[in-house]
Design a protein around this motif. Structure first.
Motif, mmCIF file in Angstrom:
data_model
loop_
_atom_site.group_PDB
_atom_site.id
_atom_site.type_symbol
_atom_site.label_atom_id
_atom_site.label_comp_id
_atom_site.label_asym_id
_atom_site.label_seq_id
_atom_site.Cartn_x
_atom_site.Cartn_y
_atom_site.Cartn_z
ATOM 1 N N VAL A 183 -19.346 79.643 74.391
ATOM 2 C CA VAL A 183 -17.896 79.443 74.467
ATOM 3 C C VAL A 183 -17.246 80.416 73.498
ATOM 4 N N VAL A 184 -16.313 81.218 73.977
ATOM 5 C CA VAL A 184 -15.593 82.180 73.147
ATOM 6 C C VAL A 184 -14.121 81.801 73.145
ATOM 7 N N ILE A 185 -13.584 81.519 71.960
ATOM 8 C CA ILE A 185 -12.191 81.111 71.811
ATOM 9 C C ILE A 185 -11.340 82.360 71.599
ATOM 10 N N LYS A 186 -10.417 82.597 72.499
ATOM 11 C CA LYS A 186 -9.599 83.802 72.428
ATOM 12 C C LYS A 186 -8.561 83.720 71.314
ATOM 13 N N GLY A 187 -8.352 84.859 70.639
ATOM 14 C CA GLY A 187 -7.311 84.962 69.629
ATOM 15 C C GLY A 187 -7.694 84.432 68.263
ATOM 16 N N HIS A 188 -9.005 84.228 68.022
ATOM 17 C CA HIS A 188 -9.425 83.643 66.743
ATOM 18 C C HIS A 188 -10.627 84.390 66.182
ATOM 19 N N ARG A 189 -10.869 84.171 64.877
ATOM 20 C CA ARG A 189 -11.949 84.854 64.178
ATOM 21 C C ARG A 189 -12.971 83.853 63.644
ATOM 22 N N HIS A 190 -13.371 84.035 62.384
ATOM 23 C CA HIS A 190 -14.541 83.342 61.858
ATOM 24 C C HIS A 190 -14.289 81.862 61.553
ATOM 25 N N MET A 191 -13.101 81.496 61.157
ATOM 26 C CA MET A 191 -12.829 80.097 60.807
ATOM 27 C C MET A 191 -12.196 79.368 61.987
ATOM 28 N N VAL A 192 -12.783 79.558 63.147
ATOM 29 C CA VAL A 192 -12.179 79.080 64.389
ATOM 30 C C VAL A 192 -12.056 77.559 64.431
ATOM 31 N N ASN A 193 -12.947 76.836 63.758
ATOM 32 C CA ASN A 193 -12.826 75.370 63.786
ATOM 33 C C ASN A 193 -11.575 74.885 63.059
ATOM 34 N N LEU A 194 -11.023 75.730 62.159
ATOM 35 C CA LEU A 194 -9.780 75.385 61.461
ATOM 36 C C LEU A 194 -8.558 76.022 62.108
ATOM 37 N N THR A 195 -8.722 77.213 62.678
ATOM 38 C CA THR A 195 -7.570 77.898 63.270
ATOM 39 C C THR A 195 -7.329 77.475 64.714
#
Length: 264
Positions: free
Chosen positions: A235-247
């Protein structure tokens, strides 16, 4: 920073939070420089239907450090001891970054202890250039004269610098114990190839999730691990980086909730 979560400790000194009582056990392992509070969105939502155990890495938060110069296998042994001390039995595990490497080590060495495994922003077979860069950072961190602001530029997009997630992570990096940070980062920098070939033998449902802008835990890494695993999905979340679980907490939590329904 948001309110510190109340911790308990195992007999050997590992700090943890235990929330919820229903469903299967889900254990959360954070990344280098963080602590349990980095999982707050997932703890709050997933504990409604599951028992959530979130742990501080050794030398992070309120957990005792590992002695000497631990490598990744020592962190994997530590994690197995936490599961034993808490008498958790067979668990689901989610690891972020360094936590993802630890979870991979558990899948490689004791797959019978896992129902499911999820790697968030995990690294996999770094290029030579990427390995040299991360090892150089590890050597700098060991000196104690490291820049605690530097990870923020890799972990967040420029438009996220005014976000609550950015402020939380910045504060956690400022507070982390220098010795604990250095020990974990050394293991993180040198451990990405130790267990990386385990996936064809792992039958547990495996989720590999990252942000499409993460320069170090790339979408290609997530997809390659998913292809290698017997029961893997990326699963790749668009528009996010390394801290994706917070952003992107809603998207990540929804992906984890879905993963918790997968069967082998």
């Amino acid at each position: 920073m948001s309110q510190t979560l109340q911790r308990s400790k195992t007999p050997s000194g590992s700090a943890y939070v235990d929330r919820g009582s229903g469903g299967e056990v889900l254990v959360l392992i954070h990344g280098v420089g963080m602590r349990i509070e980095a999982w707050r969105p997932q703890i709050e939502q997933l504990s409604i239907r599951h028992r959530i155990i979130a742990v501080d890495l050794p030398g992070h938060g309120s957990s005792a450090p590992l002695m000497g110069k631990p490598d990744l296998s020592d962190f994997v042994t530590w994690f197995g001891a936490v599961i034993d001390e808490l008498e958790l039995g067979v668990v689901n595990v989610v690891g972020h970054s360094m936590g993802a490497l630890i979870a991979t080590g558990m899948a490689a060495t004791a797959p019978e202890r896992l129902h499911r495994i999820a790697l968030l922003n995990g690294v996999y077979k770094r290029t030579i250039e990427a390995r040299q860069a991360v090892e150089a950072r590890a050597n700098e961190i060991v000196t104690g004269a490291f820049d605690r602001e530097a990870p923020l530029g890799r972990w967040f997009a420029p438009n996220e610098t005014n976000s609550d997630a950015y402020r939380l992570v910045r504060e956690l990096l400022q507070q982390v114990d220098a010795g604990g940070y250095a020990a974990a980062y050394r293991a993180f920098a040198t451990g990405d190839t130790l267990y990386c070939d385990c996936w064809p033998a792992v039958a547990s449902p495996a989720l590999f999730l990252t942000g499409d802008g993460d320069p170090n835990s790339t979408p290609e890494m997530a997809k390659d691990m998913a292809k290698a695993a017997r029961n893997g999905r990326a699963v790749v979340i668009k528009g996010h980086r390394h801290m994706v679980n917070l952003t992107a907490p809603e998207e990540v939590t929804a992906a984890l909730a879905n993963w918790l329904t997968w069967t082998a």
